[in-house]
Write a protein that holds these residues in place. Structure first.
Motif, short mmCIF file in Angstrom:
data_model
loop_
_atom_site.label_atom_id
_atom_site.label_comp_id
_atom_site.label_asym_id
_atom_site.label_seq_id
_atom_site.Cartn_x
_atom_site.Cartn_y
_atom_site.Cartn_z
N LEU A 10 0.83 -1.21 0.00
CA LEU A 10 0.00 0.00 0.00
C LEU A 10 0.86 1.26 0.00
N ARG A 11 1.94 1.25 0.73
CA ARG A 11 2.84 2.42 0.80
C ARG A 11 3.54 2.69 -0.53
N ASP A 12 3.55 1.70 -1.44
CA ASP A 12 4.20 1.85 -2.74
C ASP A 12 3.25 2.29 -3.85
N LEU A 13 2.04 2.67 -3.49
CA LEU A 13 1.08 3.18 -4.48
C LEU A 13 1.15 4.70 -4.46
N ARG A 56 -4.26 4.55 8.09
CA ARG A 56 -3.45 3.73 7.17
C ARG A 56 -3.31 2.30 7.69
N ASP A 57 -3.06 2.12 8.98
CA ASP A 57 -2.84 0.77 9.51
C ASP A 57 -4.09 -0.10 9.40
N GLU A 58 -5.28 0.49 9.52
CA GLU A 58 -6.52 -0.28 9.37
C GLU A 58 -6.68 -0.77 7.94
N LEU A 59 -6.38 0.10 6.97
CA LEU A 59 -6.49 -0.31 5.57
C LEU A 59 -5.40 -1.33 5.22
N GLU A 60 -4.20 -1.14 5.73
CA GLU A 60 -3.12 -2.09 5.47
C GLU A 60 -3.47 -3.47 6.00
N GLU A 61 -4.14 -3.54 7.13
CA GLU A 61 -4.53 -4.83 7.70
C GLU A 61 -5.55 -5.55 6.82
N ALA A 62 -6.44 -4.80 6.19
CA ALA A 62 -7.47 -5.39 5.33
C ALA A 62 -6.97 -5.69 3.92
N TYR A 63 -5.94 -4.98 3.49
CA TYR A 63 -5.43 -5.07 2.11
C TYR A 63 -4.76 -6.42 1.86
#
Length: 71
Positions: A10-13, A56-63
């Protein structure tokens, strides 16, 4: 318009590829609209009819790690 499926953190988008469809765990998906200081703006129909700002951490967990980029 073309679409490209990619496996990316996600951080690389970068903002230049947004909006992007994010594939989530549990066979769900959302649209990442923008990345903001206060969180990630997404359209996630399974959770709300309105755009959401998520940490961000919530979305990263679901991604699930895959994104569909539109060009």
């Amino acid at each position: 318009m073309r679409a490209h499926l990619t496996r990316r953190a996600l951080r690389d988008l970068p903002d230049a590829v947004l909006p992007a469809v994010l594939f989530l765990k549990g066979r769900d998906a959302c649209v990442l609209v923008s990345q903001r200081v206060e969180g990630m703006q997404v359209i996630w129909p399974a959770r709300s009819d309105d755009p959401l700002i998520l940490p961000r951490d919530e979305l990263e967990e679901a991604y699930a790690g895959h994104a569909l980029l539109l060009r």
